[in-house]
Design a protein around this motif. Structure first.
Motif, PDB file in Angstrom:
ATOM      1  N   GLY A 289       0.725  -1.325   0.097  1.00  7.94           N
ATOM      2  CA  GLY A 289      -0.105  -0.003   0.082  1.00  7.94           C
ATOM      3  C   GLY A 289       0.959   1.266  -0.045  1.00  7.94           C
ATOM      4  O   GLY A 289       0.530   2.207  -0.839  1.00  7.94           O
TER       5      GLY A 289
ATOM      6  N   TRP B  19      -2.084  -7.119   0.534  1.00  9.13           N
ATOM      7  CA  TRP B  19      -3.369  -6.286   1.075  1.00  9.13           C
ATOM      8  C   TRP B  19      -2.975  -5.114   1.552  1.00  9.13           C
ATOM      9  O   TRP B  19      -1.939  -5.127   2.539  1.00  9.13           O
TER      10      TRP B  19
ATOM     11  N   SER C 243      -7.997  -3.707   3.580  1.00 11.36           N
ATOM     12  CA  SER C 243      -8.878  -4.570   2.593  1.00 11.36           C
ATOM     13  C   SER C 243      -8.669  -4.256   1.300  1.00 11.36           C
ATOM     14  O   SER C 243      -9.478  -4.930   0.410  1.00 11.36           O
ATOM     15  N   VAL C 244      -7.722  -3.700   0.901  1.00  9.15           N
ATOM     16  CA  VAL C 244      -7.732  -3.249  -0.483  1.00  9.15           C
ATOM     17  C   VAL C 244      -6.450  -4.212  -1.031  1.00  9.15           C
ATOM     18  O   VAL C 244      -5.368  -4.354  -0.647  1.00  9.15           O
TER      19      VAL C 244
ATOM     20  N   ARG D 124      -5.799  -3.843  -6.865  1.00  9.06           N
ATOM     21  CA  ARG D 124      -6.485  -2.497  -6.803  1.00  9.06           C
ATOM     22  C   ARG D 124      -5.448  -1.394  -6.479  1.00  9.06           C
ATOM     23  O   ARG D 124      -5.895  -0.341  -6.689  1.00  9.06           O
ATOM     24  N   GLN D 125      -4.261  -1.698  -6.202  1.00  9.79           N
ATOM     25  CA  GLN D 125      -3.542  -0.769  -5.650  1.00  9.79           C
ATOM     26  C   GLN D 125      -2.470  -0.216  -6.650  1.00  9.79           C
ATOM     27  O   GLN D 125      -2.158   1.094  -6.568  1.00  9.79           O
TER      28      GLN D 125
ATOM     29  N   TYR E 256     -13.632  -9.422   3.548  1.00 11.85           N
ATOM     30  CA  TYR E 256     -13.299  -8.918   2.381  1.00 11.85           C
ATOM     31  C   TYR E 256     -12.019  -9.979   1.684  1.00 11.85           C
ATOM     32  O   TYR E 256     -11.863 -10.124   0.489  1.00 11.85           O
TER      33      TYR E 256
END
Ligand SMILES: Cc1ncc(C[n+]2csc(CCOP(=O)(O)OP(=O)(O)O)c2C)c(N)n1
Length: 354
Positions: A167, A197, A200-201, A205-206, A273
């Motif tokens: 992240g 992760w 929750s992402v 999607r990052q 998730y």
């Protein structure tokens, strides 16, 4: 066997390869590494339990990420600087930070070096050059780069290791830090622990790149994607990057792909998730079991030794908990200790009589 039952992915190193990659004393070194990994695993399980019992306030486990901290311990020198992400506490301990002091911090008691003023599970270990963890994602990256700049200015041959999650590669500090390190060719090793992760992402999607290490190219430094659940691969890649930085040949970004095997923290519920088979996939790459299995197959670990190591780790953690839990909370008089150079006089004692 059910479709989701994990089958361990083995580490396939032969003795000659281990001798080449680690040295003739590979068995002792990997056994020592294994002991630390078991300690980290034991600590996480106990601390999550204590948090659920209301005995500590918060905990951020590193289960599944032990090989990176331990690999970095094998490579780093005492004078190097560690800028942790969210899950490198095991590295502080392996570098010599006392487990009991860490427990004092988790209980936020009077012997906590931060005296309960830091977020729990954010240790600082100045004596082992382990900088306080920051909750603000990515900030440690630019701090590590600033430190590396200072090291070079002082002609100090040490290296700054910056750890961060997947992240954090979307943060401003990631860009600013890697850019400056690339431009100035600074002695930093960027260690991305891609546990797939960011709470929750999911990593896809990052970022739109296939491998986060590709981002290194944009900053003019080499990047590599490494199996972060294989302590031998972690050691070999970090060793190369650290030697390169130490000998004046600039930064490297390593992406360690691994699996988050616990919730993000004690405040999270991943069943909301994560796919149902996530944990089975993670367990197939469990770094502790992979090393255990390798050592057993190479004749360096048997069942009796394994059981003793587990027992020792359990005893060590239980002992530190018992010691720390006896210490009371910080005294209210300590509120401004270590905060101001000249603490103000308590109310009612001021020269104006206030
Ligand atoms: C600047 C900033 N934005 C958002 C957050 C909230 N936050 C805390 S942890 C986290 C996810 C971090 O994910 P990653 O960098 O992949 O590290 P991991 O937790 O997986 O180790 C986020 C978004 C924060 N602490 N700081």
């Amino acid at each position: 066997m059910s479709a989701t039952e994990p089958v361990l992915v083995p580490l396939e190193y032969q003795e000659e390869e281990l001798t080449t990659l680690i040295g003739p004393d590979w068995a002792d070194r990997l056994l020592h590494a294994y002991r630390w990994m078991v300690l980290g695993r034991t600590l996480d399980a106990r601390m999550l339990g204590l948090q659920r019992q209301g005995r500590i306030g918060f905990y951020g486990p590193a289960t599944g990420q032990e090989a990176v901290s331990v690999g970095a311990w094998m490579v780093s020198k005492p004078q190097d600087w560690i800028f942790p992400g969210l899950r490198e506490q095991l590295l502080a301990l392996a570098r010599g930070h006392s487990l009991t002091t860490y427990l004092h911090h988790l209980f936020a008691n009077d012997l906590d070096p931060a005296r309960g003023r830091q977020m729990p599970c954010h240790p600082t270990a100045r004596e082992v050059h382990y900088v306080s963890m920051s909750s603000v994602i990515g900030t440690q990256i630019s701090q590590a780069v600033g430190t590396a700049y200072a090291l070079r200015h002082k002609r100090d041959p040490s290296v700054a290791f910056a750890f961060f999650g997947d992240g954090a590669t979307s943060s401003n500090d990631f860009h600013a830090g890697l850019n400056l390190a690339g431009v100035l060719d600074l002695p930093v090793v960027f260690c991305c622990t891609n546990n797939q992760w960011a709470i929750s992402v999911p990593v896809e999607r990052q970022s739109a790149v296939a491998h986060l290490s590709e981002k290194a190219t944009a900053y003019g430094m080499p990047g590599a994607t490494v199996d972060g659940t294989d302590v031998v691969a972690v050691f070999a890649s970090l060793n190369g990057a650290a030697e390169k930085a130490r000998s004046g040949h600039g930064p490297t970004m390593l992406e360690f792909v691994l699996y988050r095997m616990t919730p993000h923290s004690s405040s999270d519920d991943p069943t909301r998730y994560q796919a149902k088979d996530w944990m089975a996939r993670a367990q197939a790459h469990d770094p502790v079991r992979r090393l255990e299995d390798l050592l057993a197959r190479r004749g360096a670990l048997d069942e009796a030794k394994r059981a003793l190591i587990a027992l020792d780790a359990d005893g060590e953690v239980r002992g530190a908990i018992a010691t720390a839990e006896k210490v009371g909370p910080p005294l209210s008089e300590s509120l401004t200790t270590d905060v101001l150079a000249s603490p103000p006089a308590p109310a009612g004692t001021g020269s104006d009589g206030s």
